[in-house]
Design an enzyme around this catalytic site. Structure first.
Site, PDB file in Angstrom:
ATOM      1  N   ASP A   1      38.875  15.398  26.733  1.00 18.78           N
ATOM      2  CA  ASP A   1      38.327  14.241  27.422  1.00 18.78           C
ATOM      3  C   ASP A   1      38.339  13.011  26.513  1.00 18.78           C
ATOM      4  O   ASP A   1      38.197  13.123  25.295  1.00 18.78           O
ATOM      5  CB  ASP A   1      36.886  14.572  27.849  1.00 18.78           C
ATOM      6  CG  ASP A   1      36.236  13.478  28.650  1.00 18.78           C
ATOM      7  OD1 ASP A   1      36.712  13.205  29.764  1.00 18.78           O
ATOM      8  OD2 ASP A   1      35.254  12.882  28.158  1.00 18.78           O
TER       9      ASP A   1
ATOM     10  N   GLU B   1      43.396  13.251  27.591  1.00 21.79           N
ATOM     11  CA  GLU B   1      43.069  12.268  28.623  1.00 21.79           C
ATOM     12  C   GLU B   1      43.247  10.878  28.028  1.00 21.79           C
ATOM     13  O   GLU B   1      42.501  10.464  27.145  1.00 21.79           O
ATOM     14  CB  GLU B   1      41.644  12.419  29.134  1.00 21.79           C
ATOM     15  CG  GLU B   1      41.386  11.491  30.313  1.00 21.79           C
ATOM     16  CD  GLU B   1      39.929  11.109  30.515  1.00 21.79           C
ATOM     17  OE1 GLU B   1      39.591  10.610  31.603  1.00 21.79           O
ATOM     18  OE2 GLU B   1      39.128  11.287  29.582  1.00 21.79           O
TER      19      GLU B   1
END
Length: 615
Positions: free
Chosen positions: A334, A363
């Protein structure tokens, strides 16, 4: 004289009394990682030890092959960091770490040491032969109602609250692995399932309060391991969602940080500017860069400071622990550009050293390929930085797909985006998608046009890259921001649901039609080598018709996307003859219709043809 004489005695007595009290209040609450493995390429291990006044003790280990290299105290008296060496010829077993206080009191932690498992590095990875299915665990299926609310977590179940916990869990995912497999999916990616002990808005998983513990409302660590094992038995793979940029405000260390610089601290709450390009901008100001990398996501998401080497080591080891413990196939990281980028590069290098073919996708929410390529350019950037990332989230292609099939209705946007693939180190390893947990539902963003959604699916599943779908998009889930509305419950995942969309009977005619369309492509795709490893050749769209080929030396598939509102009878294929040499016929895999000639085809408005070519 009496004062001068007595004061040292009082001081001495107070000193010994303090030492005695401290010695009586030494506890051992946790050691992390909780266990480790023999046979790692890196024989070094750093243990975080937490307990009241634990830094007042001396750790001792007497186990062949395990030595203590150093012991470090930080600002809090309640932490020790123990650096070990574990030789590769060390035997499996449980050894004692003995913590001895000044007065001889001993605390003992039994540390489990196992042998590193053999991995199938050639098969146990994720690549373009796979299709990823993203699940928000709290919203998929409630397999175990007894853990909907638990004593060790604050937020209780409230399915009526779109931002509350709804009760989905790992058991619910296990119960519906057959549905996922029958759809044609090969790989699961779960939004974070680790403990999020927050008073509210904890269902999404990104406010982690314990990096080594599955949230009890989802199950336990063994439940996740069982999910991985069962998936592997079915020939499927698992990707874990991890977060290094921040933790949750309910994390166990928040009331007693090891050191002040464990977090990025500000005089008052300071939010990140969320400007990803600050990490790659050669002209960036220091203040903008600091605000991006050190600002907090929200008041309940403290920003972790990876400049702290002890914290950086802690997080890197945590990834390795989960890979080895559960036999993971991949990690999605993330907010990859937000933490210290040098530490993130080291993280990837460390994992690749231990698990050479392990899949990592970063990400990287960048709208332009020129910015995204900073994280996946195949080498060193102009500023000397090498990210070592080889799979990024392809937001430029996502946005172009929305423009192609949404309001703009201009498929040229896809063509010009793919034409910039020269910027990447390996665009064929980009994770491509038409939906995820952070954006509006595909069906909604495409104005609830089923034909356009199908075109999006045909494209995502046949162009270059590793495709990822979001749960429920195969059944025309709708919804947009706020997040709780687009992360909706899967009908049939709860016993009280009025219908069960996991079954054909529980779906509408339109849902079944869309499900079957996507499933047909997915199952064909599993054996389509030209899609897995083939090259891409595309032709500039004319009149909103986009044609491209995926091909190897021996296999070829032609994709025709008619993004226009017009039917075209006997559409000429003359323009594409350079890619049709050697082929005389084909099979449309969507309708299972044979094309006996490759001179012309009939095109329906807003329909795609996926033609497997043959000679």
């Amino acid at each position: 004289m009496s004062i001068v004489f007595r004061t040292p005695i009082i001081c001495v007595l107070l000193f010994f009394l303090t030492q005695f009290i401290n010695a009586q209040n030494i506890t051992l609450n946790r050691v992390e990682p909780p266990n480790w493995w023999i046979g790692m390429e890196n024989t070094k291990l750093q243990l975080l030890v937490y307990g009241e006044n634990i830094s007042e003790t001396k750790p001792i280990i007497t186990y062949d092959g395990v030595t203590i290299n150093s012991v470090t105290k930080l600002e809090s008296n309640n932490y020790l960091f123990i650096d070990l060496t574990i030789l590769n010829n060390t035997k499996e077993g449980v050894f004692d770490i003995i913590f001895t206080s000044n007065n001889g009191k001993e605390l003992v932690y039994k540390y489990d040491l196992k042998s590193k498992k053999e991995r199938n590095n050639s098969n146990q990875t994720v690549n373009a032969s796979d299709v990823i299915y993203l699940i928000t665990p709290d919203r998929f299926s409630n397999g175990d109602p007894t853990n909907d609310s638990t004593d060790d977590t604050l937020e209780k179940i409230d399915r009526s609250n779109k931002d509350g916990r709804h009760g989905g869990d790992i058991k619910g995912i296990i119960n519906h692995l057959d549905y996922i497999q029958n759809l044609g999916i090969t790989t699961l990616w779960l939004n974070p399932f680790l403990e999020n002990d927050q008073p509210k808005y904890s269902y999404h998983g990104y406010g982690i309060s314990d990096f080594y513990k599955t949230d009890s409302r989802f199950g336990g660590n063994k439940d996740f391991k069982d999910l991985v094992d069962l998936s592997h038995q079915k020939g499927m793979k698992i990707i874990m969602d991890q977060v290094f940029n921040h933790c949750g405000s309910g994390h166990w260390w928040m009331n007693d940080l090891p050191s002040e610089n464990w977090l990025n601290q500000w005089e008052t709450f300071t939010r990140s500017n969320f400007t990803n390009i600050a990490a790659s901008d050669p002209h960036v100001s220091k203040s903008d860069y600091n605000l991006f990398t050190r600002g907090w996501f929200d008041t309940n998401l403290p920003d972790l400071n990876l400049d702290n080497l002890f914290l950086a080591t802690y997080l890197i080891q945590n990834s390795i622990w989960w890979i080895e413990y559960s036999n993971l196939d991949g990690i999605r990281m993330d907010t990859y550009p937000y933490p210290d980028k040098k530490v993130m590069a080291k993280w990837i290098q460390t994992i690749k050293t231990e698990f050479p073919n392990f899949y990592i996708v970063a990400e990287t929410w960048e709208a332009k390929a020129s910015s995204l390529s900073y994280w996946n350019n195949g080498g060193v950037n102009n500023d000397g930085y090498n990210s070592y990332v080889n799979s990024v989230c392809d937001y430029p292609l996502y946005y172009s797909m929305l423009k192609a099939f949404g309001e703009e209705n201009n498929i040229y946007k896809i063509y010009e985006t793919l034409a910039e693939d020269f910027l990447y180190g390996d665009a064929f390893n980009n994770k491509i998608f038409n939906g995820n947990h952070d954006v509006g539902r595909l069906f909604t963003l495409l104005n609830e046009d089923v034909d356009k959604l199908k075109l999006s699916m045909a494209f995502i599943l046949t162009t270059r890259g590793i495709p990822q779908l979001y749960y429920g998009d195969e059944l025309l889930f709708d919804g947009d921001k706020p997040d709780g509305q687009l992360r909706k419950d899967f009908p049939g995942g709860w016993k009280s649901d009025k219908r069960n969309a996991f079954t054909k009977k529980g779906r509408t005619i339109q849902e079944n039609d869309t499900y079957n369309y996507i499933s047909t492509i997915l199952h064909w795709r599993k054996n389509a080598k030209e899609i897995h490893t083939g090259k891409l050749k595309h032709f500039q769209p004319i009149e909103n018709i986009y044609v491209y080929f995926r091909y190897t030396v021996t296999e070829s598939t032609m994709v025709i996307i008619n993004n226009s509102k017009n039917d075209i009878n006997k559409y000429s294929l003359e323009r594409y003859k350079e890619s049709l040499v050697g082929y005389t016929s084909g099979m449309d895999i969507i309708t299972n219709t044979k094309l006996s000639s490759l001179k012309t085809v009939n095109l329906k408005a807003n329909k795609a043809l996926i033609i497997k070519l043959s000679n």
